[in-house]
Write a protein that holds these residues in place. Structure first.
Motif, PDB file in Angstrom:
ATOM      1  N   PHE C  64      15.510 -28.966 -10.929  1.00  0.00           N
ATOM      2  CA  PHE C  64      14.555 -28.821 -12.036  1.00  0.00           C
ATOM      3  C   PHE C  64      13.942 -27.432 -12.033  1.00  0.00           C
ATOM      4  O   PHE C  64      13.900 -26.757 -13.056  1.00  0.00           O
ATOM      5  N   LEU C 102      18.604 -31.964 -19.194  1.00  0.00           N
ATOM      6  CA  LEU C 102      18.929 -33.243 -19.827  1.00  0.00           C
ATOM      7  C   LEU C 102      19.739 -34.115 -18.872  1.00  0.00           C
ATOM      8  O   LEU C 102      19.554 -35.333 -18.824  1.00  0.00           O
ATOM      9  N   LEU C 105      17.598 -35.751 -16.698  1.00  0.00           N
ATOM     10  CA  LEU C 105      16.924 -36.848 -17.388  1.00  0.00           C
ATOM     11  C   LEU C 105      17.878 -37.970 -17.744  1.00  0.00           C
ATOM     12  O   LEU C 105      17.562 -38.807 -18.587  1.00  0.00           O
ATOM     13  N   SER C 166       0.394 -32.750 -22.195  1.00  0.00           N
ATOM     14  CA  SER C 166       1.637 -33.339 -21.699  1.00  0.00           C
ATOM     15  C   SER C 166       1.603 -33.502 -20.194  1.00  0.00           C
ATOM     16  O   SER C 166       2.160 -34.454 -19.644  1.00  0.00           O
ATOM     17  N   VAL C 174       6.168 -44.304 -15.699  1.00  0.00           N
ATOM     18  CA  VAL C 174       7.602 -44.059 -15.757  1.00  0.00           C
ATOM     19  C   VAL C 174       8.355 -45.323 -15.409  1.00  0.00           C
ATOM     20  O   VAL C 174       8.054 -46.000 -14.435  1.00  0.00           O
ATOM     21  N   VAL C 175       9.288 -45.625 -16.198  1.00  0.00           N
ATOM     22  CA  VAL C 175      10.101 -46.812 -15.986  1.00  0.00           C
ATOM     23  C   VAL C 175      11.335 -46.403 -15.216  1.00  0.00           C
ATOM     24  O   VAL C 175      11.858 -45.308 -15.430  1.00  0.00           O
TER      25      VAL C 175
ATOM     26  N   LEU D   4       7.870 -36.729 -14.869  1.00  0.00           N
ATOM     27  CA  LEU D   4       8.373 -36.332 -16.182  1.00  0.00           C
ATOM     28  C   LEU D   4       7.414 -35.411 -16.918  1.00  0.00           C
ATOM     29  O   LEU D   4       7.748 -34.851 -17.944  1.00  0.00           O
ATOM     30  N   TYR D   7       8.806 -31.906 -17.330  1.00  0.00           N
ATOM     31  CA  TYR D   7       9.783 -31.691 -18.404  1.00  0.00           C
ATOM     32  C   TYR D   7       9.071 -31.473 -19.732  1.00  0.00           C
ATOM     33  O   TYR D   7       9.431 -30.632 -20.545  1.00  0.00           O
ATOM     34  N   SER D   8       8.041 -32.263 -19.909  1.00  0.00           N
ATOM     35  CA  SER D   8       7.286 -32.163 -21.153  1.00  0.00           C
ATOM     36  C   SER D   8       6.636 -30.782 -21.278  1.00  0.00           C
ATOM     37  O   SER D   8       6.639 -30.174 -22.359  1.00  0.00           O
ATOM     38  N   VAL D  43      14.226 -31.272 -28.499  1.00  0.00           N
ATOM     39  CA  VAL D  43      15.223 -32.191 -27.940  1.00  0.00           C
ATOM     40  C   VAL D  43      14.823 -32.584 -26.520  1.00  0.00           C
ATOM     41  O   VAL D  43      14.833 -33.760 -26.147  1.00  0.00           O
ATOM     42  N   LEU D  44      14.430 -31.575 -25.755  1.00  0.00           N
ATOM     43  CA  LEU D  44      14.031 -31.862 -24.381  1.00  0.00           C
ATOM     44  C   LEU D  44      12.840 -32.828 -24.359  1.00  0.00           C
ATOM     45  O   LEU D  44      12.816 -33.805 -23.589  1.00  0.00           O
ATOM     46  N   VAL D  47      13.918 -36.412 -25.389  1.00  0.00           N
ATOM     47  CA  VAL D  47      14.672 -37.102 -24.340  1.00  0.00           C
ATOM     48  C   VAL D  47      13.754 -37.460 -23.171  1.00  0.00           C
ATOM     49  O   VAL D  47      13.883 -38.515 -22.560  1.00  0.00           O
ATOM     50  N   THR D  48      12.805 -36.568 -22.908  1.00  0.00           N
ATOM     51  CA  THR D  48      11.857 -36.880 -21.834  1.00  0.00           C
ATOM     52  C   THR D  48      11.112 -38.180 -22.123  1.00  0.00           C
ATOM     53  O   THR D  48      10.995 -39.065 -21.261  1.00  0.00           O
ATOM     54  N   TYR D  49      10.625 -38.287 -23.334  1.00  0.00           N
ATOM     55  CA  TYR D  49       9.874 -39.502 -23.655  1.00  0.00           C
ATOM     56  C   TYR D  49      10.771 -40.722 -23.720  1.00  0.00           C
ATOM     57  O   TYR D  49      10.348 -41.830 -23.388  1.00  0.00           O
ATOM     58  N   ARG D  51      13.250 -41.160 -21.791  1.00  0.00           N
ATOM     59  CA  ARG D  51      13.399 -41.505 -20.374  1.00  0.00           C
ATOM     60  C   ARG D  51      12.155 -42.238 -19.888  1.00  0.00           C
ATOM     61  O   ARG D  51      12.228 -43.200 -19.136  1.00  0.00           O
ATOM     62  N   LEU D  52      11.007 -41.781 -20.370  1.00  0.00           N
ATOM     63  CA  LEU D  52       9.749 -42.411 -19.969  1.00  0.00           C
ATOM     64  C   LEU D  52       9.710 -43.866 -20.419  1.00  0.00           C
ATOM     65  O   LEU D  52       9.268 -44.750 -19.681  1.00  0.00           O
ATOM     66  N   GLY D  58      15.512 -41.786 -27.935  1.00  0.00           N
ATOM     67  CA  GLY D  58      15.302 -40.347 -27.918  1.00  0.00           C
ATOM     68  C   GLY D  58      16.611 -39.596 -27.899  1.00  0.00           C
ATOM     69  O   GLY D  58      16.766 -38.571 -28.563  1.00  0.00           O
TER      70      GLY D  58
END
Lengths: 653, 398, 270, 100
Positions: C64, C102, C105, C166, C174-175, D4, D7-8, D43-44, D47-49, D51-52, D58
């Motif tokens: 990351f 991505l 993720l 954010s 988080v799931v 996460l 990422y956000s 996009v990032l 996709v982050t959300y 994933r959340l 997403g």
């Protein structure tokens, strides 16, 4: 009388000419080209066949069941009580009118096939011409078939439009364009009154459907439940009459018809015989319930009719343009018809309309044939002795002239005689005018015949005179048969009048001051009835002989007459200066007023508006400096705004 | 140590090193073979001076590439000028990472994939890497600041973008048929047999798709007859006109590496990868070390076959003109692959996508329709449309 | 988030803003080295802040940091490099590193799709156009930016606002833990997709990855969107072809058209 | 284990950088590149959300965003080529005649 058959016939009569017109107009330039007459010919032809079938249905119907109302669909639904349907009304009057209109139109279309060609090649706008013809027939049939005043008005205006288009067919000719404009404008004057009348009817009776309106007139009741006063009824009738005067070229509004000669001859035939001018007569006959109930309106109609008849006949005496003579004769004959209606003899008037349609169409088509042969020249002074050159045209033209003159045995005699008869029994002056006009009619008609066809052969320079094509001769022959035979349908008030009786029995006949026309005729003695016939027949012969003497035997007489009565001649030659009077009395003041209005608009109103607009313009000038034009500048302010909003949202949580 | 070496990661690292190293040699010797085959086709001797049969020729070439003076012209964009051959070289090689070289190896009771990486989206990975392949050419051509190089770059761009479409569609057809994006899972169904004799290789299922994919691969690798970017007659040397020494060598190696990647890819897609019928070591059940070696040899043999085919084509067929090239892609291959795609989707709906008769029938229908179209509009296809601009021809002179 | 970390974050953004400002092309006044220094400081401060959010570092954490650093640095170069070609190339770097993020993720399909679409197709056309329209020297509009100070201030305040919010996502929400680090075969996150609240559970391992799930989502729940995207692509294709086939005459700058307010004065209003 | 959030944050940074580029640069092509940069950030983030929340919505939207980006690129580049042919410049301000 089967409703289904009638409905089918009515639809065919309406839609077939329209389809023909659309096909000719739409596909004509690309697909049909020189065959553009076929769609219209077939359309009008099928309309004619349908009209015959419809006539037969009505004719064979038992007494008392000759009226049919056929609703087609709802047209306008403005509110719950303002609903107008597209509906057809079919009765003997409609049937006769339809046969006349479609029949004459069919012959005109057939005639036009050759007439609109130059050495076999179609003229420019050939397909346009036929499209207009089809549209004209459609408009007229809408007018005749419509079951309420709104459809009547639609057809009325559409007829006006088509006449405009056809009179101005040679739109690159200034005189034609002017004539078309004149016809349209003069008709507008009448139509304004007509529209007012219809509005008055709607206000008074709350409906525009014929039957409902006429019933309420019979009961003398308004929609509001109050009684119908004579004044209101007369107002309605006079308003409608104004429209009729416009369409049927009666006295104050007759000026457009002579100028309508600028259109091609078949158009003249169509306008004079079948479609346009008969609309006024038809409308008055159709609205008999309204007119007959108002003695004032009837008197006005009779006076207008008699005056117009005499007035137009005198003008026709001195005209030299063949078609112009015929135009004035039409006005004169329409005057007869008005006279007939004015003396409560609407059946006679419709009868005259019917016979007149044949011989007037014949005469116009004949004149067109002469013109065709003469290379476009129509001034009678320039040619003569044509009977050998164009024998078929000559023969048919003479038959038409005899019918117009009212020579016994020909169609015009019977119908005209009837009208004079009824006029005499109403008032001696009306009858006298009718007789005098009959004499003049015979005279000028045969002046025309003798000038054109007798004497030594004279043909304008450079013209190759020739007999017209087969399609034209065919139309002329068919119409000649009609011009001779149509009158016998009404001999002694038998077939024709009996057929029409259900229509007028409760209107004109019922309101007749002298206990009804039929009774009057029936109660006259043998000598009264036949004496009049003898008198009018002799007058026709006198007129013919007079013309013969003046134009064949002693050709110096006209010149002498012209010289001795200079003032009268000039007045007649200039058509009583009506056009000039209109020009000076109406057109010029209107122009002046218009100029005044333009000045007012340009300087006063516009000035006001510009003053008002100066304020936002000034503000906009200030605001303009904020708009740099670069999108990034806008983006920056946008981002700044978004940032502020985001910060506010986060802080306020 | 042994533990690490036999783990998946250890095998991957070792394999990466081996593949990278071996490929260097293979690439070098494929240049040698190219020259030999060219000589053979043209009835010449070919390189035969350095070592027996000229076998040391690649080494001599390499030495020359390395020790020649590396000219960087003054008018070029230096960063990109250096970056371009490097990108070409690297991108051609990283595609090899997803190729399944030898099935699975049973070691210490666990199965290890003989594959550098086995991602779920292996096929898409190859597609993505292939899509990046154009950058070397484009940047090299542009950075050279030379008209001919630039035309070469532009041509290469247009060509690659055009041929990527039918290539992608072909790959989608295979994916639809196989139902997976993982290369190993694409191989496994191909190891079965029809009536116990004919292997269920995709080439028998979709011969036309195989053909089209091969053509697009040639175009993607800038190989003859699609080597418009370096057409000597028109563009001097094309995009590598200004390059010399090591950087030119990298372009050169990159091209051959690209060919090898493409060959490996198409072998996996259509020829069952490491699978060879009836050879017991080349079956999915065989997981011994010897079997892994045999499987690698089998795949290597298939790659060699494709390489030979490409060289054969290069020295046999003349080069396309540019408008013909474009027309072949846009009017020929793309409609054909679209038709094939639709047929495959239809067959998939009815569950007939693995049925030999149906898929071949579909291919035949498309082929016949195309041939009919070509026959009908022969003049348009073969003739040059007036006013059609051929990039780099005509404008170059003016 | 504690006030200290928040202030550190603001500090990072302030440094970054200064760095971007110095690196933006401003003619002679451009100072890329100074900007790079500021940017480096900003990145360090940012990583300090973010490190407080990491609970248990594993190898994905290093990935990351690696890829996000590349992404941010390349993104800065995209907007600051005076040559459009380099901007485009740096943008490819951004795409690749974002794709790597991505993948972290668990969105491999989208990652590869982004590379194929962006790097493989879109950026090639960009390069194509840049090369066709390239000037011999750097033109004035590339060497000077417009309103750099205002824009940087607005942009970085917005960035700080969003990023601060954010960064407050609670880890407990988080799931499904990062499955890739625990299980050898990928783990599918299953969700009915219709609920807003995180309801995912770790399901039995599958070997198909998330392509299948994305496909199912696109083909069922968002099928209308998919169709519309297809139509959109078609329209765009037609539009682009129609535009680029048109031969337009070369013209110079022309004086601006008379403003609308003047029309009534010079032209008759009817 | 990650939250996460980082990422956000990265996506926000990418988005804002794109915004800054969009506002400051004058070259039409770079302006469009900056919008693509903003797309990457979005996009990032999306996709982050996703994933959340543990679903793939997403990613689906990320896919559609790719479509939008492709559409935008196609049209924008076509337009840029057209403008360049007409004026011979890529300066955005050469086309700022839509002011009041």
């Amino acid at each position: 009388m089967s409703i289904e058959t009638l409905k089918l016939c009515g639809l065919v009569i309406l839609l077939a000419p329209l389809a023909g017109a659309i096909l000719a107009g739409g596909l004509g330039p690309r697909v049909f080209r020189s065959r553009s007459h076929w769609p219209v010919l077939l359309g009008v032809g099928s309309a004619f066949v349908a009209a015959i079938v419809l006539f037969r249905e009505v004719y064979t119907a038992p007494v008392g069941e000759t009226l049919a109302k056929i609703p087609l669909y709802e047209w306008i639904a403005a509110s719950t009580n303002a609903r107008f349907n597209v509906e057809l009304l079919i009765d003997p009057l409609t049937a006769i009118m339809l046969v006349t209109v479609t029949g004459i139109s069919l012959l005109v279309v057939i005639y036009s096939r050759d007439y609109m060609r130059d050495h076999g090649q179609p003229e420019r706008g050939y397909e346009r011409f036929f499209a207009y013809l089809g549209l004209f027939v459609f408009a007229m049939c809408t007018l005749v078939l419509g079951g309420n005043f709104l459809l009547l008005y639609l057809g009325w205006e559409a007829v006006g439009l088509c006449s405009y288009l056809l009179i101005g067919f040679y739109y690159d000719k200034p005189s034609a364009a002017a004539a078309a404009k004149k016809a349209f404008l003069v008709n507008r004057v009448g139509d304004f009154g007509f529209g007012l009348g219809i509005l008055l009817i709607y206000i008074s009776f709350g409906t525009l459907e014929y039957a409902a309106v006429f019933d309420m007139v019979q009961e003398r009741l308004l929609a509001s439940g109050e009684p119908l006063t004579d004044g209101r009824l007369s107002a309605i009738a006079l308003c409608l009459l104004a429209g009729a005067c416009g369409k049927s070229a009666q006295l104050p509004l007759h000026v457009w018809l002579p100028d309508a000669m600028e259109g091609p001859s078949p158009v003249s035939a169509l306008i004079h015989a079948a479609t346009m001018v008969t609309a006024g007569i038809f409308m008055i006959a159709r609205c008999g319930a309204i007119f007959a109930a108002s003695p004032l309106a009837m008197t006005v109609i009779a006076v207008i009719g008699a005056t117009t008849a005499l007035f137009a006949a005198t003008i026709a005496l001195v005209q030299t343009d063949m078609k112009r003579v015929l135009a004035y004769s039409t006005i004169s004959q329409l005057g007869y018809m008005f006279l007939g209606i004015g003396v409560y003899a609407a059946d006679s008037a419709v009868f005259h309309l019917f016979t007149h349609a044949f011989f007037k169409a014949l005469l116009f088509l004949g004149a067109g044939s002469v013109m065709h042969a003469m290379g476009g020249v129509i001034d009678m002074r320039q040619f003569g002795g044509l009977r050998k050159v164009i024998p078929w045209t000559f023969m048919t033209f003479v038959i038409g002239s005899l019918a117009l003159s009212g020579v016994p045995g020909f169609a015009g005699f019977f119908s005209k005689d009837e009208i004079i008869h009824h006029a005499l029994s109403a008032h001696w002056l009306l009858g006298g005018i009718g007789l005098l006009t009959a004499l003049l009619t015979a005279f000028y008609t045969f002046c025309m015949v003798f000038m054109a066809f007798s004497g030594p052969e004279r043909i304008p320079e450079g013209v190759h005179a020739h007999e017209s094509g087969g399609w034209m001769i065919f139309s002329l022959l068919v119409l000649s048969v009609g011009a001779i035979g149509a009158g016998y349908l009404g001999v002694g008030g038998k077939v024709f009048h009996h057929f029409l009786e259900p229509v007028f029995a409760e209107t004109f006949a019922a309101h007749m001051p002298t206990h009804g026309a039929v009774h009057a005729v029936a109660h006259q003695s043998f000598w009264q009835a036949y004496g009049l016939m003898v008198i009018s027949g002799s007058l026709a012969f006198i007129g013919i002989i007079g013309a013969y003497v003046m134009y064949v035997r002693q050709p110096w007489i006209p010149g002498l007459v012209r010289a001795s009565a200079r003032g009268t001649y000039d007045t007649l030659w200039n058509k009583y200066f009506v056009d000039e009077a209109y020009q000076a009395g109406i057109v010029e003041p209107a122009k002046k007023t218009g100029e005044l209005c333009v000045g007012l608009d340009n300087y006063f109103i516009d000035g006001l508006i510009w003053t008002v607009t100066a304020i936002p313009r000034g503000l906009g000038y200030l605001a303009r400096t904020l708009q740099g034009g670069a999108m990034q500048g806008y983006g920056l302010s946008m981002v700044a705004g978004v940032t502020v909003i985001v910060l506010l949202v986060f802080w306020c949580q | 140590m042994w533990e690490f070496l036999t783990s998946q990661m250890g095998v991957s690292i070792m394999l990466a090193a081996v593949v990278f190293g071996v490929m260097q040699g293979v690439v070098a010797y494929s240049i040698y073979f190219e020259r030999k085959i060219a000589a053979w086709i043209q009835d010449r001797c070919g390189p035969n001076r350095v070592g027996p049969f000229g076998l040391l020729q690649p080494i001599a070439d390499g030495v020359k590439f390395i020790f020649k003076e590396d000219v960087i012209p003054g008018h070029v964009d230096k960063v990109l000028f250096v970056l371009a051959p490097t990108m070409m070289f690297i991108i051609a090689f990283i595609g090899l990472a997803a190729i399944p070289w030898g099935g699975q190896w049973l070691v210490d009771g666990k199965l290890v994939n003989i594959q550098v990486s086995n991602p779920d989206i292996g096929l898409l990975y190859l597609l993505g890497v292939g899509g990046m392949g154009v950058y070397g050419v484009v940047l090299g051509g542009w950075a050279s600041n030379n008209k001919y190089s630039f035309y070469g770059a532009i041509r290469a761009t247009a060509q690659m973008l055009s041929y990527e479409i039918p290539m992608g569609l072909c790959i989608v057809i295979v994916v639809l048929t196989m139902g997976s994006l993982r290369l190993e899972e694409i191989i496994l169904p191909q190891t079965a047999y029809w009536s116990g004799a004919i292997p269920k290789w995709n080439i028998f299922l979709h011969p036309l798709v195989f053909l089209i994919l091969f053509i697009t691969m040639l175009a993607e690798a800038n190989r003859a007859p699609f080597d418009l970017a370096e057409a000597e007659q028109e563009l001097v040397g094309g995009f590598h006109t200004e390059y010399s020494a090591l950087k030119f060598g990298m372009f050169f190696l990159g091209e051959y590496a690209h060919m090898i990647t493409a060959s490996a890819f198409i072998s996996v897609m259509f020829l069952g990868g490491w699978h060879l019928p009836w050879l017991p070591w080349a079956q999915p059940e065989a997981t011994s070390f010897a079997a892994v070696i045999v499987k690698m040899l089998v795949l290597g043999g298939k790659i060699a076959g494709f390489l030979f085919l490409m060289m054969w084509i290069r020295w046999t067929l003349p080069r396309f003109r540019f408008d013909q090239l474009m027309r072949l892609a846009w009017l020929g291959l793309i409609p054909m692959t679209l038709g094939l795609f639709m047929i495959t989707v239809g067959l998939l709906y009815f569950g007939l996508h693995r049925s030999w008769a149906w898929t071949c029938g579909g291919d035949t229908v498309v082929l016949v329709l195309t041939l009919m179209y070509v026959a009908v509009s022969r003049r348009e296809v073969s003739g040059r449309t007036p006013g059609m601009n051929v990039i780099g021809v005509g404008t170059a002179a003016g | 988030m504690t006030p200290e970390t928040a202030y550190l974050l603001y500090f990072a953004f302030a440094l970054g803003g200064a760095g971007v400002y110095f690196m933006l092309p401003r003619g002679e006044a451009t100072k890329p080295a100074v900007g790079a220094l500021f940017g480096l400081g900003s990145l360090i401060a940012l990583s300090l802040v973010l490190s407080t959010r990491i609970i248990t570092p594993d190898h994905t954490t290093y990935y990351f940091y690696l890829f996000s650093t590349i992404a941010i640095a390349a993104a800065v170069r995209v907007i600051t490099h005076p040559k459009p070609v380099y901007s485009a190339l740096y943008f490819i770097l951004v795409v690749i590193s974002v794709s790597a993020l991505l993948v972290l993720l668990e969105a491999e399909f989208l990652a590869v799709a982004a590379i194929i679409v962006y790097a493989g197709a879109i950026m090639v056309t960009y390069l194509f156009v840049i090369m066709l329209a390239q000037q011999t020297s750097t033109p004035h509009y590339d060497s000077r930016s417009r309103e750099p100070l205002l824009a940087v201030m607005a942009g970085f305040v917005l960035m700080a606002a969003i990023a601060t919010r954010s960064a407050d996502i609670a880890p407990s929400r988080v799931v499904a833990s990062d499955a890739r680090s625990q299980v050898t075969s990928p783990v599918v996150l299953v969700s009915d997709g219709a609920t807003d609240e995180p309801t995912g559970t770790i399901n039995e391992p599958l070997t198909r990855g998330n392509t299948l799930l994305v496909g199912a989502s696109v083909m069922t729940r968002y099928v209308v969107v998919l169709e519309i995207s297809g139509v959109l692509l078609l329209v765009s294709m037609v539009g682009a072809i129609a535009m680029s086939r048109k031969r337009v005459p070369m013209e110079g700058y022309r004086p601006a058209a008379p403003p609308l307010g003047q029309i009534g004065k010079e032209v008759e209003p009817y | 284990m990650n939250s996460l959030a980082e990422y956000s944050v990265i996506s926000a940074i990418l988005f804002a950088l794109g915004l800054v580029g969009f506002l400051t640069r004058r070259n039409l092509i770079v302006i469009f590149l900056s919008t693509e940069l903003m797309f990457q950030g979005i996009v990032l983030n999306v996709v982050t959300y996703a994933r959340l929340h543990g679903n793939t919505d997403g990613q689906a939207f990320g896919l559609f965003m790719l479509v939008i980006a492709a559409v935008e690129a196609g049209l924008a580049l076509g337009m840029i080529v057209l403008l360049y042919r007409r004026r011979g410049t890529l300066d955005a301000e050469a086309w700022s005649f839509m002011h009041g």
